[in-house]
Write an enzyme that holds these catalytic residues in place. Structure first.
Site, PDB file in Angstrom:
ATOM      1  N   SER A  24       0.724  -1.179   0.129  1.00 20.95           N
ATOM      2  CA  SER A  24       0.170   0.018  -0.083  1.00 20.95           C
ATOM      3  C   SER A  24       0.894   1.287   0.037  1.00 20.95           C
ATOM      4  O   SER A  24       0.115   2.248  -0.006  1.00 20.95           O
ATOM      5  CB  SER A  24      -0.966  -0.058   1.139  1.00 20.95           C
ATOM      6  N   HIS A 157     -39.383  21.531 -13.313  1.00 21.29           N
ATOM      7  CA  HIS A 157     -39.436  20.679 -14.409  1.00 21.29           C
ATOM      8  C   HIS A 157     -38.682  21.271 -15.886  1.00 21.29           C
ATOM      9  O   HIS A 157     -39.186  20.916 -16.836  1.00 21.29           O
ATOM     10  CB  HIS A 157     -40.852  20.541 -14.814  1.00 21.29           C
ATOM     11  N   SER A 286     -12.854  23.472 -29.606  1.00 23.48           N
ATOM     12  CA  SER A 286     -12.729  21.932 -30.503  1.00 23.48           C
ATOM     13  C   SER A 286     -11.692  21.878 -31.415  1.00 23.48           C
ATOM     14  O   SER A 286     -11.459  23.069 -32.017  1.00 23.48           O
ATOM     15  CB  SER A 286     -14.107  22.109 -30.837  1.00 23.48           C
ATOM     16  N   LYS A 292     -16.208  26.822 -31.158  1.00 18.16           N
ATOM     17  CA  LYS A 292     -16.776  26.274 -29.947  1.00 18.16           C
ATOM     18  C   LYS A 292     -16.124  26.838 -28.633  1.00 18.16           C
ATOM     19  O   LYS A 292     -14.819  27.044 -28.851  1.00 18.16           O
ATOM     20  CB  LYS A 292     -16.354  24.543 -29.835  1.00 18.16           C
ATOM     21  N   GLU A 299     -18.314  20.103 -16.903  1.00 16.44           N
ATOM     22  CA  GLU A 299     -18.803  18.829 -17.232  1.00 16.44           C
ATOM     23  C   GLU A 299     -17.929  17.794 -16.629  1.00 16.44           C
ATOM     24  O   GLU A 299     -18.347  16.601 -16.259  1.00 16.44           O
ATOM     25  CB  GLU A 299     -18.414  18.702 -18.867  1.00 16.44           C
ATOM     26  N   GLN A 331      -7.439  -2.526   4.122  1.00 15.19           N
ATOM     27  CA  GLN A 331      -6.175  -1.726   3.345  1.00 15.19           C
ATOM     28  C   GLN A 331      -6.898  -0.997   2.350  1.00 15.19           C
ATOM     29  O   GLN A 331      -6.266   0.220   1.862  1.00 15.19           O
ATOM     30  CB  GLN A 331      -5.106  -2.610   3.055  1.00 15.19           C
TER      31      GLN A 331
HETATM   32  N1  ARG Z   1      -1.150  -1.359   5.299  1.00 10.35           N
HETATM   33  C1  ARG Z   1      -2.064  -2.116   6.100  1.00 10.35           C
HETATM   34  C2  ARG Z   1      -3.357  -1.439   5.652  1.00 10.35           C
HETATM   35  O1  ARG Z   1      -3.286  -0.078   5.376  1.00 10.35           O
HETATM   36  C3  ARG Z   1      -1.816  -2.197   7.352  1.00 10.35           C
HETATM   37  C4  ARG Z   1      -0.943  -3.198   7.580  1.00 10.35           C
HETATM   38  C5  ARG Z   1      -1.761  -4.203   8.660  1.00 10.35           C
HETATM   39  N2  ARG Z   1      -1.345  -5.349   8.430  1.00 10.35           N
HETATM   40  C6  ARG Z   1      -1.486  -6.589   9.291  1.00 10.35           C
HETATM   41  N3  ARG Z   1      -0.882  -7.467   8.777  1.00 10.35           N
HETATM   42  N4  ARG Z   1      -1.887  -6.141  10.277  1.00 10.35           N
HETATM   43  O2  ARG Z   1      -4.363  -1.533   6.291  1.00 10.35           O
END
Ligand code: ARG
Length: 456
Positions: A24, A157, A286, A292, A299, A331
């Site tokens: 992550s 409407h 455009s 345009k 949008e 996560q």
């Molecule tokens: N990166 C993880 C999250 O964002 C946290 C990790 C927790 N991992 C674990 N094995 N307890 O949720």
């Protein structure tokens, strides 16, 4: 590949594809600063509990401080081979103070850290979003002032309905923004970052050490730190993502308002309506049609509604049916959260400038205001004040409008002799007086015409 916070019980190395899949760091690096905060508080708690001596505490705190300084100076580059931001900060600390860093993660879990980090992120961003809403509100107020007495066409409407003041129309959006701002404030007040949940079951550090640690930390950051508390239910704390869903919901409502606003402005700036001239710097042309001037900003705002609602649904669905307590599924809460926050901030920032640049095409509006149908309700109301039951008045004016349409004439041009065939109480002098934008506006006594100030 960077070191992990776990691994003792494993004989095999992690599969490379799975490792990449499970990371992550590519998004949670945004939580770096607050992750260090968590470490500072935790270090104080360990120190107070006698698990770190004075010297160790000092070394750890000053290294953590250095990391904060690097982050604040924009010099912080997350190591993208780390599993997540917690691992990254840990490894960074190890580089600075060596083996001592291993003590910081004593009786602490990423399950606890992550929810703390996210709550801080939400608090920070709630303040930024509130400020940005305020800027958009200011733009509305200045446009309201600029077009103070300007009559405008009100719709229901998407059909012409009654004459309104342009400033009353704008004021409606002002009210929405004030509610948005107040919703954000309520959300802010409801978020409490806790410390001491451990993985799920709490830790053996005493509550009073967490209290003291929070106290020692207060000097490190602003008022938000005053919200930190020692945990009440560790199990709920590591399982809870309600606050993110609430934030995404508050953002979804702001987004819905911005999308409706965008749709209105797009519509009113079409050649079919042609009431508004849009600020050129937020439009595009455009590649084929030289004439345009397209309202792309609006949008895109309207279009992003799909993303923002989707983010909310995504998290609600991720959380549905999760067994207690922390699960790795959670996560996946971060991308929708970051995405919605970043989109809404961009939109609000640009919208504040956009609104200021809108110009009314007064001549075209004046022509539209000649449409007598816009005053039908006022004429019926006038007859009511002459003692006619509203249902009858409604019928009389309906027939008059139909007669004018069928005979391609205007009610204002009908002589008394014709008017009186519809109702004895009608005469051309009164009709001329009533079927005017000034009358339509000044006759409305029920409106207070006030945009409240958002809660501080
Ligand atoms: N990166 C993880 C999250 O964002 C946290 C990790 C927790 N991992 C674990 N094995 N307890 O949720």
């Amino acid at each position: 590949m960077s070191k992990k916070l776990w691994g003792g019980r494993f004989k095999k190395a992690i599969d490379k594809d799975f490792e990449k899949f499970s990371k992550s760091i590519q998004y949670d690096f945004k939580l770096a600063r607050v992750d260090v905060f968590h470490s500072i508080i935790h270090t104080f708690a360990l120190s107070g509990s006698g698990l770190l001596n004075k010297k160790e505490t000092k070394t750890i705190i000053s290294a953590l401080n250095e990391i904060i300084k690097e982050i604040d100076a924009g010099k912080f580059k997350p190591d993208m081979s780390s599993e997540d931001i917690h691992t990254d900060i840990h490894n960074r600390l190890e580089k600075k103070i060596g083996k001592l860093s291993a003590k910081v993660h004593t009786l602490r879990s990423r399950n606890d850290q992550i929810v703390f980090n996210e709550k801080f992120y939400c608090l920070d961003e709630a303040i930024s979003i509130k400020d940005l809403i305020n800027e958009v509100l200011k733009s509305f107020l200045s446009l309201m002032k600029k077009y103070d007495k300007q009559p405008f066409i009100g719709y229901t409407h998407t059909q012409r309905a009654q004459v309104i003041l342009f400033s009353d129309y704008l004021s409606a959006f002002g009210h929405m923004l004030v509610r948005d701002s107040n919703r954000i404030k309520k959300f802010y007040d409801s978020v409490i970052p806790y410390i001491g949940a451990g993985a799920l079951a709490g830790t053996s550090l005493h509550r009073k050490e967490y209290f003291k640690a929070i106290d020692s930390f207060l000097s490190f950051d602003d008022s938000k730190s005053g919200k930190i508390k020692s945990v009440e239910s560790s199990i709920d704390n590591v399982s809870d993502r309600d606050f993110i869903m609430e934030f995404l919901n508050v953002i979804s409502i702001i987004q819905m308002h911005l999308s409706r606003l965008s749709e209105d402005i797009i519509l009113y700036s079409t050649q079919e309506f042609d009431y508004l001239d849009l600020p050129e710097e937020f439009c595009t042309g455009s590649s084929l049609m030289p004439h345009k001037k397209n309202p792309d900003f609006l949008e895109l705002v309207r279009g992003y509604t799909g993303r923002i609602y989707g983010n909310q649904v995504s998290l609600m669905t991720t959380m549905k049916g999760l067994p207690m307590t922390y699960n790795r599924d959670m996560q996946l809460d971060k991308e929708p959260l970051f995405s919605s926050v970043e989109i809404i901030k961009d939109e609000l920032k640009i919208m504040a400038k956009f609104i200021k640049g809108i110009r009314l095409k007064k001549k075209i509006i004046a022509e539209a205001l000649l449409d007598e149908r816009l005053y039908a309700a006022e004429l019926a109301e006038f007859l009511v004040f002459k003692g006619i039951a509203f249902k009858d008045a409604h019928d009389i004016v309906g027939k008059l409008i139909r007669h004018a349409e069928d005979n391609k004439t205007r009610i204002k041009q009908m002589p008394d002799s014709v008017l009186k065939t519809f109702c004895a109480r009608l005469n051309s002098v009164d009709v001329a007086k009533v079927m005017r934008s000034t009358h339509a506006i000044t006759s409305k006594k029920s409106i207070k015409r006030k945009v409240p100030k958002p809660d501080a």
